[in-house]
Design a protein around this motif. Structure first.
Motif: not given
Length: 80
Positions: A1-19
């Motif tokens: 996720m693109c948040e201010t927690n500054y993790q190196k790698h965050a697993s995320s799911t695209c809210p537009r396509c679900g990928q």
């Protein structure tokens, strides 16, 4: 996720396509979104419609003026 927690790698799911994709907000110069340039109106569209980062494929699609127009005027917003 693109948040201010500054993790190196965050697993995320695209809210537009679900990928699923890896967001590198903690190392932004290495993130897929860093090199993708979008016009201000497309950036505003994304900020208005989505609360999280989009995957590379969606960002590249939205770079195309016809796709951005379709997204803005012909596609209903997604529910949060």
């Amino acid at each position: 996720m693109c948040e201010t927690n500054y993790q190196k790698h965050a697993s995320s799911t695209c809210p537009r396509c679900g990928q699923a994709f890896a967001c590198l907000a903690g190392n932004i110069t290495q993130c897929h979104c860093y090199a993708i340039r979008l016009p201000p109106q497309v950036q505003q569209l994304i900020a208005t419609r989505y609360t999280d980062c989009l995957c590379q494929a969606c960002l590249l699609q939205l770079q195309q003026p016809a796709q951005a127009f379709k997204e803005q005027f012909l596609t209903p917003p997604t529910s949060p």
